[in-house]
Scaffold this active site. Structure first.
Site, PDB file in Angstrom:
ATOM      1  N   PHE A  88     -21.570  -1.353 -23.915  1.00 18.99           N
ATOM      2  CA  PHE A  88     -20.508  -1.564 -22.920  1.00 18.99           C
ATOM      3  C   PHE A  88     -20.783  -2.882 -22.211  1.00 18.99           C
ATOM      4  O   PHE A  88     -21.873  -3.098 -21.697  1.00 18.99           O
ATOM      5  CB  PHE A  88     -20.470  -0.416 -21.897  1.00 18.99           C
ATOM      6  CG  PHE A  88     -19.368  -0.604 -20.896  1.00 18.99           C
ATOM      7  CD1 PHE A  88     -18.039  -0.377 -21.252  1.00 18.99           C
ATOM      8  CD2 PHE A  88     -19.636  -1.049 -19.607  1.00 18.99           C
ATOM      9  CE1 PHE A  88     -17.009  -0.580 -20.335  1.00 18.99           C
ATOM     10  CE2 PHE A  88     -18.610  -1.256 -18.685  1.00 18.99           C
ATOM     11  CZ  PHE A  88     -17.294  -1.017 -19.054  1.00 18.99           C
ATOM     12  N   LYS A 112     -24.031  -5.834 -10.493  1.00 18.19           N
ATOM     13  CA  LYS A 112     -24.352  -4.523  -9.909  1.00 18.19           C
ATOM     14  C   LYS A 112     -25.339  -4.584  -8.734  1.00 18.19           C
ATOM     15  O   LYS A 112     -24.958  -4.951  -7.633  1.00 18.19           O
ATOM     16  CB  LYS A 112     -24.851  -3.574 -10.988  1.00 18.19           C
ATOM     17  CG  LYS A 112     -23.710  -3.126 -11.925  1.00 18.19           C
ATOM     18  CD  LYS A 112     -24.111  -1.984 -12.816  1.00 18.19           C
ATOM     19  CE  LYS A 112     -23.013  -1.588 -13.775  1.00 18.19           C
ATOM     20  NZ  LYS A 112     -22.248  -0.446 -13.394  1.00 18.19           N
ATOM     21  N   ASP A 129     -27.538  -8.568 -21.757  1.00 17.82           N
ATOM     22  CA  ASP A 129     -26.698  -8.038 -20.688  1.00 17.82           C
ATOM     23  C   ASP A 129     -27.563  -7.110 -19.836  1.00 17.82           C
ATOM     24  O   ASP A 129     -27.807  -5.964 -20.206  1.00 17.82           O
ATOM     25  CB  ASP A 129     -25.510  -7.288 -21.310  1.00 17.82           C
ATOM     26  CG  ASP A 129     -24.634  -6.598 -20.273  1.00 17.82           C
ATOM     27  OD1 ASP A 129     -25.063  -6.464 -19.105  1.00 17.82           O
ATOM     28  OD2 ASP A 129     -23.520  -6.166 -20.633  1.00 17.82           O
TER      29      ASP A 129
END
Ligand SMILES: Cc1ncc(COP(=O)(O)O)c(C=O)c1O
Length: 266
Positions: free
Chosen positions: A129, A242, A213
């Site tokens: 993702f 995040k 990532d």
């Protein structure tokens, strides 16, 4: 619970109204232990005193200027990130998807200019993702996110996660390879150390930019500042978001020196 918001998510029937540390309260004062942590966002918990102070002070001092100006805090943060990871240059955006989108763009610019104008393809892995903007969605290996928005950005290949033999399929027209060191979308799936070492080697052989990532695994989430430290392998571009803002919208990437130097600043 309103009719005025687009139904993009199946939400819990909880009206979150207050938080402190790991505790969340609903409107009726019912207490929850917040294991979700904003999906790896609130690493320091809700309403951390130091963060309240810093954000309040900044809000009273200066909210926004365009990127045409220099900002001391922005430069200090970039320097901190570099010293926590590896020498290079930092780009800031607002989210993880933008971080990945930016990394893919920088990689493509790099390989077009330094190798060939046709070296533009991307590779990612099954179950991954990488976000919901168009290119980030297109390189997301989990079909259900992208299928309703096709056609997605082309020139992309999804290879099986943790399969060394499939790395041969990364050939010289590949511009970048994006990978999570621990996948979190379908459970918790760590990458094999041997596979990551082979992936690094393959990217070097074919001149592909390797993007880690670390939007979810970064900023101390796995016990070290970055998950790549467990593997002793360095990417060409590291993306993050995040927990960097603990809920404040910030993301970005660090590009190693040889790649970060090429972006046009005119
Ligand atoms: C590994 C990974 N990359 C990218 C993203 C996208 O980040 P954002 O939601 O900040 O756009 C996420 C979000 O869950 C993620 O887990």
């Amino acid at each position: 619970m309103t009719d005025f918001l687009l139904d993009t998510y199946a939400r819990f029937p909880i009206l979150a109204s207050r938080g402190k540390g790991a505790i969340l309260w609903d409107e009726q004062g019912k207490e929850y232990l917040d294991f979700l942590s904003g999906i790896a966002v609130t690493n320091l918990g809700h309403c951390h005193e130091k963060l309240i102070k810093i954000v309040t002070e900044q809000a009273k001092t200066l909210w926004h200027v365009s990127n045409f100006f220099h900002l001391k805090k922005q430069e200090e943060l970039a320097e901190k990130l570099v010293s926590s990871a590896f020498p290079g240059k930092v780009f800031f955006g607002n989210s993880g998807a933008e971080a990945n989108e930016g990394a893919l763009k920088l990689a493509r610019k790099h390989t077009r200019e330094h190798f060939s104008p046709t070296k533009t393809k991307t590779v990612s892995f099954s179950g991954s993702f990488h976000g919901r903007t168009f290119w980030a969605l297109s390189v997301t290996g989990k079909d259900r996110f992208g299928e309703k928005f096709s056609p997605l950005v082309g020139g992309h290949k999804v290879l099986p996660y943790n399969s060394i033999q499939d790395l041969e399929k990364i050939n010289t027209d590949v511009s970048s390879v994006i990978v999570e060191l621990i996948q979190g979308e379908r459970g918790v799936y760590p990458a094999d150390a041997e596979w990551i070492a082979s992936l690094r080697k393959r990217c070097d052989e074919v001149g592909a930019v390797l993007i880690f990532d670390e939007v979810q695994t970064g900023i101390g989430r796995t016990g070290t500042m970055w998950a790549f430290e467990h593997f002793n392998i360095q990417p060409d571009i590291l993306t993050f978001a995040k927990a960097l803002g603990n809920g404040f919208p910030i993301g970005g990437f660090l590009a190693s020196k040889n790649i970060g130097g090429i972006i046009w600043t005119g």
